[in-house]
Design a protein around this motif. Structure first.
Motif, short mmCIF file in Angstrom:
data_model
loop_
_atom_site.label_atom_id
_atom_site.label_comp_id
_atom_site.label_asym_id
_atom_site.label_seq_id
_atom_site.Cartn_x
_atom_site.Cartn_y
_atom_site.Cartn_z
N ALA A 180 0.86 -1.20 0.00
CA ALA A 180 0.00 0.00 0.00
C ALA A 180 0.89 1.24 0.00
CB ALA A 180 -0.93 -0.01 1.19
N LYS A 224 4.11 1.33 -0.87
CA LYS A 224 4.96 1.30 -2.07
C LYS A 224 4.23 1.85 -3.29
CE LYS A 224 6.49 -2.87 -3.29
NZ LYS A 224 7.17 -4.14 -3.40
N VAL A 249 2.13 -7.03 -11.94
CA VAL A 249 1.19 -6.55 -12.93
C VAL A 249 1.52 -5.11 -13.31
CG1 VAL A 249 -0.60 -8.13 -12.18
CG2 VAL A 249 -0.52 -5.84 -11.20
N GLY A 296 10.47 -4.74 -6.47
CA GLY A 296 9.58 -5.84 -6.08
C GLY A 296 9.88 -7.07 -6.91
N GLY A 342 7.30 -9.72 -7.07
CA GLY A 342 6.06 -10.38 -7.45
C GLY A 342 5.83 -11.66 -6.67
#
Ligand code: ADP
Length: 892
Positions: free
Chosen positions: A331, A333, A382, A392, A394
């Protein structure tokens, strides 16, 4: 001998597909039986043609068999051979070989067996049917045209039948015996393979776990010493480089943790460790970890904890924290500006179980609807173009989902692309006692400022600390990180060395590594507690290890360590742990620590409980303000489009304005529903105050209805239920009130929708209008019809039936006469009507006329509440001044 050996080896060769081997086996057996029959025919049959035909059949089978094995198309080969035998050779044998007085019936059976062994799927079924039909045809010929059948002598028919019986029985038992053998072998092979895979996964897991340990140790040095650089008064450039090292180190660390978790899931080794934990402590730990990050990004961090949450729960606190930190981290990030919020609620499931509901909302970049199904796929990030600059892997959400599955919980996502996201997490947890968290007081929780930027918390120059680690860099890191606290630090390089120190010295706290040569941390800990003449037998011992695994955590807990820190360790972690364990008289708190705690509290808001279901509707539901407020119903505004612009219903244009505008018949005016985007924002907002939304919309069958738009918008969410009221105006409003009562009773959204469906047909929505001008304006009736009805002083009653608006009756004569008739007929059956509420919704009717209408209603019977309500502008557009409707509900 050689070819036989080869065949056998082919049959049992595991590298060849089992289907192919079974095909070969069946062919060999079939050919053997046919060959024996061939010999028999040569000796007994007077017809040469029979033996030639059989020889051709055998040659054909061999040829097809070889080709299909070579090309790998045994399926097609099987079909060709089965066709030849089923519809060629065996029917001919039947006719040539004495019909039912020969061996043909037994061959039919053998043939069925062949098909069942060699063919599969639908083809097999088709063959069964065709074989049955062929046999039936043969038997029919035998009965109807006995002359066609070549008879066998009495003796020969017995010999053929008997020999076929013997050969076929042997063939069947050989095939079944060998096939069973093949299957058993296959079975053993797959059991062996399964074991091998399990071993492989176990060693992979072991590899990941030791890799994680090995990588953590050098990262500990990098991050720890880097933190020291950050604490120094260095140049901006060095500080920036050091900050980048810190970020990279942390990313690497989270990657290691994620990979370790993924490997555990894959090997089925992920287990939960359930312990009793304090809900408040857990929450403040999480908040303490994240608020500074939010603050750094200038995001508001709102916290809303319902006071009725149990104070103590039983579950895997560590993993729950991991889940919440992951979602909150995302949230932060993925949000550039605005706020993130954490709302915590619970639902009682039974006496000792609650469903904890954590709702995390952000005002960030949001997620495209089409991406939502892929969010929980491992390594899937995504909207990569938008996110490429955000670090990140994923893996986070995939781990979260798998952990929740393990806990019997669930996660739902609502997001509006570019506006923000809401993640709702539900976790069933056992309660421990009846105590509730109450107005949760974060101030009491000292963990709060644990993980922020470095702020020294205390000094303890009289405290004695022992650091035990075989790695000198690790020792250096701990020493440096604790330097500001001024504690006295001794060091030891293994368990034996440590016990030498604890014999003579009295330490307050010992930081102990686990894996060390000579004597490891656990053995040293056990010996320390019972050390004869030892001066540190009561020291607090914190295990400080690179082992981050579940089992280790459980092991350390069982051993009775006083604390558990995982490398790489931060200065804050070390200080917090020391602060927690040192005798308070040795500790001198520094001012900043309180400052941090106070600052944290100002970021928090302990607020109201989030509802399970809220009911929403449209402005065209024509509900009075007091009812909207009483039931806390939020309303989305419809619009009115004019040549001067589009105005929001009730807010930018009122009913009087609409009526004035309509006086000029040349001016076009059109009611409009809010579009999909407006609905999406509206629903997203509602979901920040409730877990579910039931939206009661205007009938989907009328023009410019809001229903299809709301329905489309609801697809972006898991928990927005759009209900087609089948009515409009206060008729729709009555359904809203019913829905609100159900929500208050605690019904789930699905139940509310189900019950509303039953009530829908009990609502009556009708209006008496002055004329048909407005319908002519919207081209629903022709101008001529409208004028004709008007010239006869006809006042139509518009009735909503099955969602559609139509002209029900027309009353002629003066207004009052028509109105009276309308009231009398609508209220003719007072016994049937629910008297608790009646809406009189009107457009352009004077106060005096309203009083007159009320008196006529009261004459018919008593209602508990009668609401006179001016219709919204969008409804007014549809009927014009001098309109009113009685909107009511039948009993039951
Ligand atoms: P990552 O390490 O990429 O953040 P996650 O598994 O945690 O991996 O998330 C997967 C993807 O879901 C992210 O790459 C991001 O595109 C999207 N995502 C997750 N949380 C949010 C959020 N709060 N707002 C927007 N997008 C999000």
């Amino acid at each position: 001998m050689k070819p036989k050996k080869k065949k056998k080896s082919m049959l049992f060769n595991e590298n060849i597909d089992l289907k192919q081997r079974l095909f070969v086996l069946n062919l060999i057996v079939t050919l053997t039986v046919l060959a024996i029959t061939f010999i028999e025919i040569i000796f007994t049959d007077e017809f040469l043609i029979d033996s030639i035909m059989l020889a051709v059949v055998m040659a054909f089978i061999v040829l097809v068999g070889i080709i299909s094995v070579k090309t790998g198309k045994v399926g097609i080969g099987g079909v060709i051979i089965a066709t030849l035998m089923s519809f060629g050779y065996f029917p001919i044998t039947f006719i040539n070989g004495g019909g039912i007085n020969g061996d043909a019936p037994l061959w039919f059976i053998f043939n069925v067996l062949f098909v069942s062994m060699v063919l599969s799927g639908k083809v097999k079924i088709v063959f069964y049917v065709l074989q049955l039909l062929t046999a039936a045809a043969c038997y029919f010929v035998g009965v109807a045209y006995p002359d066609i059948i070549h008879p066998n002598t009495y003796m020969m028919s017995h010999i053929y039948s008997f020999t076929a019986l013997v050969f076929i029985s042997i063939a069947v038992s050989v095939v079944i015996g060998l096939e069973t053998g093949l299957y058993e072998k296959e079975n053993k092979r797959s059991v062996k393979q399964k074991r091998e895979i399990e071993n492989l996964i176990a060693s992979q897991n072991q590899f990941f776990s030791s890799m994680s340990h090995e990588i953590r140790t050098p990262i500990n040095t990098i991050i720890g010493l880097n933190e020291m650089i950050l604490r120094e008064d260095v140049s901006d450039e060095v500080a920036e480089d050091a900050a980048n090292i810190r970020a990279a180190g942390k990313l690497l660390l989270s990657l290691i943790n994620d990979i370790l978790d993924m490997s555990k899931f894959q090997s089925g080794q992920m287990h939960l460790t359930n312990v009793t934990y304090y809900t408040g402590n857990m929450l403040s730990d999480i908040v303490g970890m994240l608020w500074i990050r939010a603050k750094e990004k200038k995001l508001e961090f709102k916290i809303n904890v319902s006071p009725d949450i149990p104070a103590e729960l039983v579950g895997d606190e560590f993993r729950i924290k991991q889940i919440l930190i992951n979602i909150l981290n995302n949230a932060i990030k993925y949000t550039k500006e605005g706020s993130i919020s954490l709302s915590v609620q619970c639902e009682r499931k039974n006496n000792d179980t609650v469903n904890m509901i954590y709702t995390i909302t952000d005002t960030g970049i949001g997620i495209k609807k089409e991406d939502i199904p892929y969010l929980f796929t491992a390594f899937k990030r995504v909207d990569e173009t938008e996110n490429q600059h955000i670090e990140g892997t994923g893996l986070g959400l995939s781990i979260v989902k798998q952990l929740l599955d393990l806990m019997g919980g669930k996660i739902t996502v609502n997001s509006i692309y570019t506006k923000g996201s809401t993640f709702i997490i539900e976790i069933p947890q056992k309660t421990n006692g009846e105590k509730q968290v109450g107005e949760f007081d974060y101030e009491k929780n000292h963990h709060i400022a644990k993980k922020g930027e470095y702020k020294q918390k205390f000094e303890a120059p009289d405290a004695k600390v022992l650091v035990v680690d075989d790695n000198e860099s690790n020792i250096l890191v701990v020493k440096k990180l604790l330097r500001a606290t001024k504690v006295r630090i001794d060091t030891a390089v293994n368990g034996v060395d440590a016990l030498g120190k604890t014999l003579n010295d009295s330490y307050n706290v010992i930081f102990m590594d686990h894996l060390m040569p000579e004597m490891d941390g656990i053995e040293c800990f056990r010996k320390l507690r019972n050390q004869v003449g030892g001066n540190s037998r009561n020291a607090k011992v914190v295990i400080l290890t690179a082992n981050a695994g579940e089992e280790e955590r459980e092991l350390y807990r069982k051993e009775g360590f006083d604390g558990y820190l995982v490398k790489p360790v931060s200065g804050d972690d070390l200080e917090s742990e020391l602060y927690r364990l040192l005798p308070k008289d040795l500790v001198h708190v520094k001012g900043n620590s309180e400052e941090i705690i106070n600052e944290t509290i100002s970021w928090m808001r302990v607020g109201q409980k989030k509802k399970n279901v809220v009911i929403t509707t449209e402005s065209v539901a024509d509900l009075p303000k007091e009812i909207l407020e009483k039931y806390d119903v939020q309303v989305i505004a419809h619009k009115v489009q004019t040549v001067e612009g589009t105005f929001k219903d009730g807010r930018e244009i009122d009913t009087a304005g609409v009526l004035q505008y309509m006086e000029d018949k040349t001016k076009k005016i059109l009611p409009l529903a809010p579009d999909v985007k407006e609905h999406e924002s509206f629903f997203a907002k509602q979901l920040s105050r409730a877990n579910n939304v039931v939206h009661v919309s205007i009938s989907g069958k009328i023009e410019n209805s809001g229903y299809p738009v709301a329905k489309e918008a609801s697809r972006a969410f898991d928990n927005v239920h759009v209900f087609d009221s089948g009515h409009l105006s206060s008729g729709q409003g009555i359904l809203v009130i019913e829905a609100c009562k159900m929500a208050e009773e605690g019904l789930e959204p699905e139940e509310i929708v189900e019950r509303l469906e039953k009530i829908r047909s009990k609502i009556h929505t009708s209006f008496i209008v002055d004329n048909l001008d407005f319908l002519a304006r919207s081209k629903q009736v022709g101008n001529r019809t409208a004028n004709f009805v008007k010239s006869l002083m006809g006042r139509p009653v518009l009735v909503l039936k099955r969602g559609k608006m139509g002209v029900g009756r027309i009353y002629f004569g003066s207004r009052k006469r028509a109105w009276k008739k309308y009231i009398d007929s609508t209220l003719s059956n007072m016994g049937r009507i629910d008297r608790s509420i009646l809406f009189v919704t009107y457009v352009g009717i004077s106060k005096r006329d309203q009083d007159w209408i009320r008196s006529q209603i009261v004459r018919k019977g008593k209602f508990e509440e009668i609401y006179f309500r001016q219709a919204s502008p969008a409804i007014a557009v549809n009927c014009g001044a001098g309109t009113f409707g009685l909107l009511l509900k039948d009993k039951g």
